[in-house]
Design an enzyme around this catalytic site. Structure first.
Site, PDB file in Angstrom:
ATOM      1  N   GLY A   1      54.390 -64.591 -32.307  1.00 28.55           N
ATOM      2  CA  GLY A   1      53.485 -63.471 -31.451  1.00 28.55           C
ATOM      3  C   GLY A   1      52.763 -62.579 -32.171  1.00 28.55           C
ATOM      4  N   ALA A   2      51.466 -62.587 -31.885  1.00 30.59           N
ATOM      5  CA  ALA A   2      50.637 -61.465 -32.650  1.00 30.59           C
ATOM      6  C   ALA A   2      50.187 -60.142 -31.999  1.00 30.59           C
ATOM      7  CB  ALA A   2      49.269 -62.195 -32.950  1.00 30.59           C
TER       8      ALA A   2
ATOM      9  N   VAL B   1      54.523 -71.186 -27.977  1.00 30.84           N
ATOM     10  CA  VAL B   1      55.850 -71.510 -28.230  1.00 30.84           C
ATOM     11  C   VAL B   1      56.390 -71.740 -26.910  1.00 30.84           C
ATOM     12  CG1 VAL B   1      57.956 -70.394 -29.082  1.00 30.84           C
ATOM     13  CG2 VAL B   1      55.832 -69.500 -29.744  1.00 30.84           C
TER      14      VAL B   1
ATOM     15  N   GLU C   1      48.243 -46.034 -14.450  1.00 25.51           N
ATOM     16  CA  GLU C   1      46.994 -45.978 -15.427  1.00 25.51           C
ATOM     17  C   GLU C   1      45.777 -46.907 -14.865  1.00 25.51           C
ATOM     18  OE1 GLU C   1      48.255 -46.957 -19.500  1.00 25.51           O
ATOM     19  OE2 GLU C   1      48.269 -44.905 -19.668  1.00 25.51           O
TER      20      GLU C   1
ATOM     21  N   ALA D   1      54.383 -49.917 -27.292  1.00 28.06           N
ATOM     22  CA  ALA D   1      53.705 -50.161 -28.236  1.00 28.06           C
ATOM     23  C   ALA D   1      54.237 -49.445 -29.412  1.00 28.06           C
ATOM     24  CB  ALA D   1      52.227 -50.108 -28.078  1.00 28.06           C
TER      25      ALA D   1
HETATM   26  P1  FAD Z   1      52.737 -57.787 -26.737  1.00 21.20           P
HETATM   27  O1  FAD Z   1      51.807 -56.810 -27.217  1.00 21.20           O
HETATM   28  O2  FAD Z   1      52.926 -58.328 -25.120  1.00 21.20           O
HETATM   29  O3  FAD Z   1      52.454 -59.137 -27.603  1.00 21.20           O
HETATM   30  C1  FAD Z   1      52.846 -60.471 -27.606  1.00 21.20           C
HETATM   31  C2  FAD Z   1      52.031 -61.440 -28.143  1.00 21.20           C
HETATM   32  O4  FAD Z   1      52.645 -62.749 -28.081  1.00 21.20           O
HETATM   33  C3  FAD Z   1      50.667 -61.733 -27.752  1.00 21.20           C
HETATM   34  O5  FAD Z   1      49.745 -61.841 -28.631  1.00 21.20           O
HETATM   35  C4  FAD Z   1      50.861 -63.043 -26.620  1.00 21.20           C
HETATM   36  O6  FAD Z   1      49.618 -63.661 -26.671  1.00 21.20           O
HETATM   37  C5  FAD Z   1      51.706 -63.788 -27.622  1.00 21.20           C
HETATM   38  N1  FAD Z   1      52.564 -64.927 -26.708  1.00 21.20           N
HETATM   39  C6  FAD Z   1      53.231 -64.405 -25.534  1.00 21.20           C
HETATM   40  N2  FAD Z   1      53.792 -65.550 -25.233  1.00 21.20           N
HETATM   41  C7  FAD Z   1      53.511 -66.708 -26.040  1.00 21.20           C
HETATM   42  C8  FAD Z   1      53.846 -67.999 -26.338  1.00 21.20           C
HETATM   43  N3  FAD Z   1      54.642 -68.602 -25.711  1.00 21.20           N
HETATM   44  N4  FAD Z   1      53.701 -68.599 -27.442  1.00 21.20           N
HETATM   45  C9  FAD Z   1      52.460 -67.976 -28.271  1.00 21.20           C
HETATM   46  N5  FAD Z   1      52.158 -66.713 -28.005  1.00 21.20           N
HETATM   47  C10 FAD Z   1      52.703 -66.016 -27.070  1.00 21.20           C
HETATM   48  N6  FAD Z   1      52.918 -48.718 -24.749  1.00 21.20           N
HETATM   49  C11 FAD Z   1      52.710 -47.459 -25.457  1.00 21.20           C
HETATM   50  O7  FAD Z   1      53.328 -47.194 -26.141  1.00 21.20           O
HETATM   51  N7  FAD Z   1      51.482 -46.718 -25.055  1.00 21.20           N
HETATM   52  C12 FAD Z   1      50.795 -47.160 -24.097  1.00 21.20           C
HETATM   53  O8  FAD Z   1      49.711 -46.374 -23.669  1.00 21.20           O
HETATM   54  C13 FAD Z   1      50.879 -48.242 -23.158  1.00 21.20           C
HETATM   55  N8  FAD Z   1      50.034 -48.678 -22.368  1.00 21.20           N
HETATM   56  C14 FAD Z   1      50.329 -49.888 -21.651  1.00 21.20           C
HETATM   57  C15 FAD Z   1      49.385 -50.385 -20.788  1.00 21.20           C
HETATM   58  C16 FAD Z   1      49.403 -51.352 -19.910  1.00 21.20           C
HETATM   59  C17 FAD Z   1      48.362 -51.789 -18.915  1.00 21.20           C
HETATM   60  C18 FAD Z   1      50.496 -52.344 -20.265  1.00 21.20           C
HETATM   61  C19 FAD Z   1      50.582 -53.678 -19.536  1.00 21.20           C
HETATM   62  C20 FAD Z   1      51.658 -51.925 -21.431  1.00 21.20           C
HETATM   63  C21 FAD Z   1      51.374 -50.618 -22.066  1.00 21.20           C
HETATM   64  N9  FAD Z   1      52.155 -50.380 -23.025  1.00 21.20           N
HETATM   65  C22 FAD Z   1      51.921 -49.087 -23.530  1.00 21.20           C
HETATM   66  C23 FAD Z   1      53.458 -50.976 -23.410  1.00 21.20           C
HETATM   67  C24 FAD Z   1      53.070 -51.989 -24.399  1.00 21.20           C
HETATM   68  O9  FAD Z   1      51.782 -52.506 -24.364  1.00 21.20           O
HETATM   69  C25 FAD Z   1      54.073 -52.815 -24.929  1.00 21.20           C
HETATM   70  O10 FAD Z   1      55.339 -52.376 -24.921  1.00 21.20           O
HETATM   71  C26 FAD Z   1      53.913 -53.884 -26.082  1.00 21.20           C
HETATM   72  O11 FAD Z   1      52.456 -54.599 -25.935  1.00 21.20           O
HETATM   73  C27 FAD Z   1      54.744 -54.784 -26.724  1.00 21.20           C
HETATM   74  O12 FAD Z   1      54.386 -55.326 -27.917  1.00 21.20           O
HETATM   75  P2  FAD Z   1      54.865 -56.508 -28.408  1.00 21.20           P
HETATM   76  O13 FAD Z   1      54.515 -57.096 -29.579  1.00 21.20           O
HETATM   77  O14 FAD Z   1      56.331 -56.937 -28.115  1.00 21.20           O
HETATM   78  O15 FAD Z   1      54.391 -57.666 -27.383  1.00 21.20           O
HETATM   79  P1  NAD Z   2      57.804 -49.400 -14.859  1.00 19.48           P
HETATM   80  O1  NAD Z   2      59.003 -50.136 -14.840  1.00 19.48           O
HETATM   81  O2  NAD Z   2      57.640 -48.358 -15.612  1.00 19.48           O
HETATM   82  O3  NAD Z   2      57.273 -49.037 -13.415  1.00 19.48           O
HETATM   83  C1  NAD Z   2      57.484 -50.054 -12.564  1.00 19.48           C
HETATM   84  C2  NAD Z   2      57.379 -49.527 -11.219  1.00 19.48           C
HETATM   85  O4  NAD Z   2      57.365 -50.423  -9.910  1.00 19.48           O
HETATM   86  C3  NAD Z   2      58.717 -48.381 -10.961  1.00 19.48           C
HETATM   87  O5  NAD Z   2      57.957 -46.874 -10.442  1.00 19.48           O
HETATM   88  C4  NAD Z   2      59.522 -48.778  -9.857  1.00 19.48           C
HETATM   89  O6  NAD Z   2      60.157 -48.004  -8.803  1.00 19.48           O
HETATM   90  C5  NAD Z   2      58.529 -49.750  -8.905  1.00 19.48           C
HETATM   91  N1  NAD Z   2      59.068 -50.740  -8.076  1.00 19.48           N
HETATM   92  C6  NAD Z   2      59.776 -51.775  -8.605  1.00 19.48           C
HETATM   93  N2  NAD Z   2      60.184 -52.573  -7.498  1.00 19.48           N
HETATM   94  C7  NAD Z   2      59.375 -52.273  -6.683  1.00 19.48           C
HETATM   95  C8  NAD Z   2      59.292 -52.675  -5.331  1.00 19.48           C
HETATM   96  N3  NAD Z   2      59.923 -53.666  -4.764  1.00 19.48           N
HETATM   97  N4  NAD Z   2      58.354 -51.813  -4.066  1.00 19.48           N
HETATM   98  C9  NAD Z   2      57.618 -50.928  -4.735  1.00 19.48           C
HETATM   99  N5  NAD Z   2      57.885 -50.366  -6.109  1.00 19.48           N
HETATM  100  C10 NAD Z   2      58.670 -50.827  -7.001  1.00 19.48           C
HETATM  101  O7  NAD Z   2      56.815 -50.816 -15.416  1.00 19.48           O
HETATM  102  P2  NAD Z   2      55.350 -50.731 -15.816  1.00 19.48           P
HETATM  103  O8  NAD Z   2      54.759 -49.703 -15.272  1.00 19.48           O
HETATM  104  O9  NAD Z   2      54.958 -52.174 -15.741  1.00 19.48           O
HETATM  105  O10 NAD Z   2      55.488 -50.443 -17.274  1.00 19.48           O
HETATM  106  C11 NAD Z   2      56.297 -51.312 -18.317  1.00 19.48           C
HETATM  107  C12 NAD Z   2      56.424 -50.738 -19.431  1.00 19.48           C
HETATM  108  O11 NAD Z   2      55.100 -50.671 -20.416  1.00 19.48           O
HETATM  109  C13 NAD Z   2      57.058 -49.402 -19.407  1.00 19.48           C
HETATM  110  O12 NAD Z   2      58.428 -49.242 -20.064  1.00 19.48           O
HETATM  111  C14 NAD Z   2      56.112 -48.268 -19.934  1.00 19.48           C
HETATM  112  O13 NAD Z   2      56.871 -47.352 -20.814  1.00 19.48           O
HETATM  113  C15 NAD Z   2      55.088 -49.042 -20.846  1.00 19.48           C
HETATM  114  N6  NAD Z   2      53.748 -48.441 -20.618  1.00 19.48           N
HETATM  115  C16 NAD Z   2      53.765 -47.396 -21.088  1.00 19.48           C
HETATM  116  C17 NAD Z   2      52.357 -46.716 -20.999  1.00 19.48           C
HETATM  117  C18 NAD Z   2      51.982 -45.527 -21.541  1.00 19.48           C
HETATM  118  O14 NAD Z   2      52.785 -45.194 -22.591  1.00 19.48           O
HETATM  119  N7  NAD Z   2      50.865 -44.979 -21.371  1.00 19.48           N
HETATM  120  C19 NAD Z   2      51.499 -47.404 -19.999  1.00 19.48           C
HETATM  121  C20 NAD Z   2      51.788 -48.575 -19.321  1.00 19.48           C
HETATM  122  C21 NAD Z   2      53.110 -49.257 -19.647  1.00 19.48           C
END
Ligand code: FAD
Ligand code: NAD
Length: 404
Positions: free
Chosen positions: A12-13, A83, A172, A317
């Site tokens: 994973g990258a 993977v 968001e 992240a």
């Molecule tokens: P990932 O970033 O998901 O990286 C996994 C990597 O593995 C990817 O490159 C993927 O392509 C690769 N991969 C996956 N499956 C396979 C496979 N089978 N084979 C090969 N490669 C594979 N967190 C914050 O702290 N601040 C934020 O503002 C924030 N905003 C977010 C906004 C959104 C929309 C989302 C969805 C999440 C956000 N998060 C935020 C949460 C954060 O993105 C995750 O916690 C973080 O990406 C986890 O990092 P990771 O390295 O574990 O996995």
């Molecule tokens: P989350 O678990 O934070 O939120 C999911 C939401 O869906 C909850 O409020 C839950 O009550 C609702 N839900 C679940 N089942 C439901 C149902 N059957 N009907 C209606 N509502 C339902 O998940 P996420 O928003 O995908 O975030 C995932 C992780 O990524 C979090 O842990 C968060 O910390 C991280 N993240 C962080 C940021 C940031 O720091 N800015 C941004 C995005 C994601």
């Protein structure tokens, strides 16, 4: 390459895997070990920007960077493949097109959407999981708008956009949608009042991790810009037409339906027979898979216990990046027969964007931000993340440096 060297394989990258790889490159002499990085695509993407890709408020290319531009392929063997499974008894990783052996494994395959078994969710709702799944959402919205204009009998429901789950990702995404929808309406000559943006949340509040004053601010900001909230409304099913909610099984229709109801660790964990708690591995304090000397599980694939709060840290992240530093130190410690260190998380705060110019957050031990200051902080965080990935050059190329 000299195959007698110990082999470190990073899966994973994302934030965890890429940072571990970069730290290992810095900490180890090329003769000490061979480093192999496996990733599905030839690019790294900023997962934290995916809601913007999904809404179409940024170009997908802004959120991704070629791995070979940030990791020297002469120093690290780069394998672009999926993977399938880890066979830990044989120290072997099965890939879609190949397989590799390892001496040390760093498992960092990130998150997948969790539908909690809700009927029809996987088939009928979009999810934000990677660049491709996110881009599909914005392309689908544009298609719905274009189709509406072409079809005299088109139903207004087809223009509606519905988001299930008002946690971080859902909120968001809504923040981006309230900016994108007026743009789409202008582009396709559609009256803005015809397009509903609906958020459906089971819990009694959106964003329960923030204090009430910040939550109220976020809700009002989004409502003022046209979001309709259905709070305390559990979704029980997803059909091709929309969500079925509540005890009376009400159908809420929309042409674009996105599920942001939560995430779980990569499904490869389960395929590999790792013991899971709520879709992830509970790792030891040194980030190793319990009972395994040479396997680390990082980021969204693992739970790390927060002793103070007596629950696991939320998957973010910043957590994934900090874990990578400790994992790299611990791989080096294993190679050099030194004691391993335990992981301690240092939170820098939390910020949620509500579009380009608005947001809420808590930073520096409970200092609250809202409005433009939160939006500016979010951009600092995003640019810092890019800086850690690819330095100042990458920030200048892809960073969020336009004034607002
Ligand atoms: P990932 O970033 O998901 O990286 C996994 C990597 O593995 C990817 O490159 C993927 O392509 C690769 N991969 C996956 N499956 C396979 C496979 N089978 N084979 C090969 N490669 C594979 N967190 C914050 O702290 N601040 C934020 O503002 C924030 N905003 C977010 C906004 C959104 C929309 C989302 C969805 C999440 C956000 N998060 C935020 C949460 C954060 O993105 C995750 O916690 C973080 O990406 C986890 O990092 P990771 O390295 O574990 O996995
Ligand atoms: P989350 O678990 O934070 O939120 C999911 C939401 O869906 C909850 O409020 C839950 O009550 C609702 N839900 C679940 N089942 C439901 C149902 N059957 N009907 C209606 N509502 C339902 O998940 P996420 O928003 O995908 O975030 C995932 C992780 O990524 C979090 O842990 C968060 O910390 C991280 N993240 C962080 C940021 C940031 O720091 N800015 C941004 C995005 C994601």
């Amino acid at each position: 390459m000299n195959t007698s060297k110990p082999k470190i394989v990073v899966l994973g990258a994302g934030y965890a895997g890429l940072t571990t790889t970069k730290r290992l490159m810095q900490k180890l002499h090329p003769e000490e070990a061979e480093i192999i990085l496996v990733n599905k695509h030839n690019y790294h993407y900023e997962s934290t920007w995916l809601h913007e890709v999904a809404a179409g408020t940024i170009n997908p290319n802004q959120a991704r960077v070629m791995i070979s531009d940030i990791v020297n392929p002469n120093r690290v063997r780069l394998i672009y493949d999926s993977v399938v499974e880890v066979k830990k008894e044989e120290q072997r990783v099965v890939l879609e097109n190949n397989e590799i052996t390892y001496d040390y494994l760093v498992f960092a395959l990130g998150f997948e959407s969790n539908d909690f078994g809700i009927k029809g969710m996987d088939e009928h709702a979009f999810a934000i999981e990677d660049i491709d799944s996110s881009r599909l959402i914005s392309e689908h919205m544009e298609y719905q708008f274009a189709k509406y204009k072409m079809d005299e009998n088109a139903d207004d429901d087809s223009l509606h956009i519905m988001v299930g789950g008002a946690g971080f990702t859902g909120i968001e995404l809504l923040g981006e949608l309230v900016e994108k929808v007026p743009e789409l309406c202008k582009k396709f000559d559609i009256d803005r009042s015809k397009v509903r943006i609906i958020s459906v949340e089971a819990a009694p509040s959106i964003l329960p991790m923030f204090d009430k004053d910040l939550v109220d601010y976020a809700r009002k900001s989004l409502e003022d810009r046209g979001v309709e909230f259905r709070i305390g409304t559990p979704i029980s099913e997803c059909t091709p037409e929309g969500f079925i909610v509540g005890d009376d099984k009400e159908l809420i229709k929309a042409g674009t339906v996105v599920w942001t109801g939560g995430v779980k660790g990569s499904s490869v964990l389960e395929k590999s027979g790792f013991e899971l708690t709520k879709g992830k591995v509970n790792v030891d304090a040194d980030l190793r898979l319990p009972g395994e000397e040479n396997i680390f599980v990082l980021g969204d694939c693992s739970w790390v216990w927060d002793k103070e709060a007596d629950r696991p840290y939320g998957p973010t992240a910043q957590l994934a990046t900090q874990e990578a530093d400790v994992a790299a130190n611990n791989v080096k410690a294993l190679l050099t027969n030194r004691p391993l260190e335990n992981f301690v998380f240092k939170s820098k705060g939390t910020v949620a964007s509500l579009g380009v110019t608005d947001g809420i957050g808590t930073v520096f031990d409970d200092y609250k931000l809202r409005g433009k200051s939160a939006a500016a902080m979010k951009k600092v965080v995003d640019n810092r993340s890019l800086f850690l990935v690819g330095g100042a050059k990458l920030v200048l190329k892809k960073g969020k440096i336009r004034p607002f």
